[in-house]
Design an enzyme around this catalytic site. Structure first.
Site, PDB file in Angstrom:
ATOM      1  N   ASP A   1       2.242  -1.569  -1.944  1.00  0.00           N
ATOM      2  CA  ASP A   1       3.298  -0.559  -2.094  1.00  0.00           C
ATOM      3  C   ASP A   1       2.635   0.857  -1.721  1.00  0.00           C
ATOM      4  O   ASP A   1       1.395   0.836  -1.561  1.00  0.00           O
ATOM      5  CB  ASP A   1       3.565  -0.522  -3.493  1.00  0.00           C
ATOM      6  CG  ASP A   1       5.010   0.362  -3.603  1.00  0.00           C
ATOM      7  OD1 ASP A   1       5.351   1.141  -2.691  1.00  0.00           O
ATOM      8  OD2 ASP A   1       5.739   0.162  -4.752  1.00  0.00           O
TER       9      ASP A   1
HETATM   10  C1  BGC Z   1       8.282   2.435  -3.862  1.00  0.00           C
HETATM   11  C2  BGC Z   1       8.711   1.195  -3.059  1.00  0.00           C
HETATM   12  C3  BGC Z   1       9.248   1.652  -1.609  1.00  0.00           C
HETATM   13  C4  BGC Z   1       7.721   2.345  -1.229  1.00  0.00           C
HETATM   14  C5  BGC Z   1       8.054   3.003   0.460  1.00  0.00           C
HETATM   15  C6  BGC Z   1       7.159   3.445  -3.179  1.00  0.00           C
HETATM   16  O1  BGC Z   1       6.922   4.317  -3.906  1.00  0.00           O
HETATM   17  O2  BGC Z   1       7.941   1.462  -5.007  1.00  0.00           O
HETATM   18  O3  BGC Z   1       9.685   0.440  -3.793  1.00  0.00           O
HETATM   19  O4  BGC Z   1       9.462   0.955  -0.881  1.00  0.00           O
HETATM   20  O5  BGC Z   1       7.641   3.549  -2.015  1.00  0.00           O
HETATM   21  O6  BGC Z   1       9.038   4.044   0.402  1.00  0.00           O
END
Ligand code: BGC
Length: 758
Positions: A285
């Site tokens: 993530d």
């Molecule tokens: C979130 C994810 C997301 C990623 C990319 C993160 O902060 O937890 O769900 O896909 O950002 O934007």
């Protein structure tokens, strides 16, 4: 399809039967091997780097000098950018200005639609409608793939039992079975078993794993859970997505057994790859590798070593693999084989997407012009919004509204537009969303309607200050007293009041946990003043999570939960309010009475002292009942349904392949056509480990005209009796089972049967 393949080995002709899939895989492996033979270690490490290009920042940093890095072969994928133009520009650099011309992955968060926005996932899950959810996923993939995106960060299938957690709005709620059905449906429709098609995209399952169990509902917080709970209650939806062939998996921010997911070898290698057979690639993530520092796992090199050796392939935004990867290999802390495996998985994903054949496949202005926001997608957005709404309460049939009566629409969400598409609305443009007032104009006209804003959406300055930097745009334009007085005057002039209230979009979603999940105080004051007029009141809610609504339930005549319903929110709400459509949604998550009950979920254990009225030493609260305000599976219609007793095809289920059928006759006993979701639950009465009091095992939707009856049959098989025992073996244990069928987890008919393992 099988194909005969012949080859000469040592002068002998071998004829073998090779399936089309095997052949394709062999071709892919051959291609990737060839390419990797040409790659330097630097180029391989470059493929593991994922940079954020544009608009959204969900973490502390934004990637820098992206174009230079692409040119230097230091980028495997980009995200947060879209439109054919923007993506083509970056793809051009990768393909034409790097030594090997390897194309880029282009990712984006397509959570509930790309540009046409559908209801937030928690809302959509309340439709319990896999056909609808499949079409929504298909439409989302169609739009995204026409707009430069070939990889989407969806589905999010974290099980959530704590509505304080803001990301509950992105989830499918609390149930492992329902969420598994949705996970499978979404993956199948995003990828369609053929990533080489121009309108399919690679899905990314998230957040692996257990992110929805963050302690106290606070985002990014610690998770601690027994393996048996994990296997039985939290892991099934992830597993379902893997079985459906999801191409990639995103690690979660939380720790599991004390080791953050991104560095958790048991999770990523033993469970995901070895036990579940996952063959795609794992991405972190946002800055999750960097966050290992804060988790206290070591310095930059150490955490990169841990993440790579755990089985993480791609590093989102941290750029730690890029900075440390080569040295880690040279010093032997990470073997070259680990980097090779990670690189190979990423190249395979690109191959499957057809990017090596045509790097510009997803940048197609013509498709973008014709497919994005097309009429069929907008129609689907309305349909999805209608089918996601849950009628929580409807006394004396105050709904549907009668268009000849005078209705006062009151509340900041009546004409408000910004909130309708909710959080994580990706590339969606809130300016294109249809407001409730416009929806009424489109449906029955506003001649018999009055309007007053009633209140500012929020008065709490601290909360406003926290929300506004994230684009909430909350202004307190008018004095609260003036708004309230005007609302009361307006209510007096009407026959019925419809108050449209709730959260702003920023009050749920990432980093949007709340310790108090009631309506904001100023909104409740408005409702109290409206109540004092003595007019019947319909409360229409917009929010991204279950709310605590005990007072509202006691004081309002009807409550319609509409979530954040998306681009066509207003049209859908108006159609439901005026009875052009009948609500049919069922809650996919329990609504507690107050936050003191959390975590609260229907599939809980019985305990050694189940609640018994009048007995002191049983499990209970002194101040409130154990039961929720609105249980899982609850949702009313404008008509009513009656269930006959359950008819069983037998009393014994035998052997491994045995089957029983449980049937009920459901009758529409009201005056309108409606859809009922008939739910099947089971309870294993005696087990080698304690078993839940009820578990959803199946459901069916039935459309019934007034007076019409239909028989609904459920097959019960041994598979549905299985669970993970204390040795984590997946077993069905002989003994008595109860079966429940009904229109909500708390309103069921019951019967029983015995399972014999012979
Ligand atoms: C979130 C994810 C997301 C990623 C990319 C993160 O902060 O937890 O769900 O896909 O950002 O934007």
């Amino acid at each position: 399809m099988k194909k005969l393949a012949a080859c000469l080995v040592g002068g002998v002709m071998l004829v073998s039967c090779v399936s089309g899939t095997d052949r394709k895989e062999a071709e892919m492996n051959h291609f990737v091997d060839d390419l990797m033979n040409k790659m330097t270690l630097e180029e391989k490490v470059g493929q593991l780097n994922l940079v954020s290009v544009g608009f959204d920042v969900t973490g502390p940093i934004l990637s820098e000098n992206v174009e230079e890095k692409i040119k230097a072969g230091q980028v495997g994928g980009v995200f947060n950018t879209f439109t054919p133009d923007a993506v083509r520009k970056l793809q051009n650099i990768a393909v034409n200005e790097t030594r090997l011309g390897i194309p880029l992955l282009s990712g984006y968060d397509v959570i509930h639609g790309h540009k046409t926005i559908f209801p937030v996932p928690l809302g959509l899950s309340a439709s319990w409608d896999m056909d609808l959810i499949g079409r929504v996923a298909r439409a989302s993939a169609d739009e995204a793939s026409a707009d430069g995106v070939n990889w989407i960060y969806s589905p999010m299938v974290d099980i959530v039992r704590d509505p304080r957690w803001g990301r509950v709005s992105e989830s499918n709620g609390e149930d492992p079975y329902l969420s598994s059905c949705i996970a499978r449906t979404m993956v199948e429709n995003f990828q369609q078993d053929d990533l080489s098609k121009e309108n399919t995209v690679m899905a990314c399952l998230k957040h692996f794993a257990l992110y929805g169990a963050s302690e106290a509902g606070r985002d990014y917080n610690t998770v601690d859970m027994s393996r048996i709970r994990m296997y039985n209650e939290y892991l099934p939806p992830y597993k379902a997505a893997v079985e459906a062939g999801v191409g990639s998996v995103m690690t979660s921010f939380n720790e599991i057994d004390g080791i953050p997911a991104t560095a958790n070898r048991w999770l990523l290698t033993d469970l995901l790859r070895r036990d579940w057979g996952f063959e795609g690639f794992v991405v972190t993530d946002y800055t999750a590798t960097m966050e290992l520092l804060h988790h206290g796992m070591g310095d930059k090199a150490k955490v990169s070593e841990l993440a790579l050796n755990a089985g993480t392939d791609m590093d989102m935004v941290s750029e730690y693999f890029l900075e440390t990867g080569i040295e880690l290999v040279k010093s032997g802390r990470v073997s070259e084989a680990v980097v090779d495996a990670a690189c190979r998985r990423i190249l395979q994903a690109k191959y499957k997407l057809g990017l090596f054949d045509d790097p510009y496949k997803y940048v197609n202005e013509e498709r973008a012009a014709s497919d994005i926001g097309s009429d069929d997608k907008l129609a689907l957005a309305k349909e999805a919004a209608v089918k996601s709404m849950v009628l929580l309460k409807n006394d004396r049939q105050v709904l549907p509204l009668d268009s000849v009566r005078k209705v006062a629409f009151i509340g900041p969400h009546v004409k408000g537009r910004r909130d309708l598409i909710g959080n994580w609305s990706a590339a969606g443009d809130w300016r294109k969303a249809v407001t409730v007032w416009e929806g009424i104009e489109n449906t029955v006209g506003t001649a018999n309607c009055l309007y007053a804003q009633g209140c500012n959406i929020l008065e709490d300055e601290t909360l406003i200050d926290k929300l506004n930097p994230h684009g909430a745009m909350i202004e307190k334009k008018v004095s609260a007293d003036r708004l309230l007085a005007e609302a009361v005057r307006t209510a007096y002039q009407a026959d019925v009041v419809v108050a449209v209230l709730g959260e702003t979009f920023g009050m749920s979603g990432e980093a949007a946990s709340r310790s108090d999940i009631s309506l904001p105080d100023n909104q409740r004051e408005l409702l109290k003043a409206l109540k004092a007029t003595g007019k019947p009141i319909v409360l229409v809610l917009m929010n991204g999570r279950p709310l605590t609504l005990e007072w509202e339930d006691s004081a309002m005549d009807a409550i319609l939960e509409t979530w954040f319903a998306g681009t066509r929110a207003g049209d859908a709400i108006a159609e439901v309010l005026y009875g052009e459509a009948t609500p049919s949604g069922k809650l996919s998550m329990t609504f507690p009475r107050n936050v003191g009950q959390i975590p609260l979920y229907y599939n809980h254990k019985n305990t050694g002292r189940p609640f018994l009225d009048g007995q002191k030493y049983t499990t209970k609260y002194l101040d409130i009942p154990n039961e929720p305000l609105y249980p899982f599976g609850h949702g009313l219609s404008y008509t009513t349904f009656a269930y006959c007793d359950i008819n069983m095809s037998g009393n014994t289920l035998s052997g491994n392949n045995g089957k029983l059928t449980a049937s009920v006759i459901v009758t529409n006993t009201g005056q309108r056509t409606g859809v009922e979701t008939v739910q099947l639950y089971l309870r294993d009465m005696v087990g080698s480990v304690t078993r839940p009091v009820k578990e959803l095992k199946d459901f069916q939707k039935v459309l019934l005209n007034p007076g019409e009856s239909k028989q609904v049959n459920f097959d019960i098989t041994v598979d549905q009796l299985k669970f993970y025992n204390s040795d984590l073996q997946y077993v069905a244990e002989p003994g008595e089972f109860q079966i429940f069928i009904g229109g909500s987890s708390a309103d069921v008919k019951s019967a029983s049967f015995v399972y014999e393992n012979k």
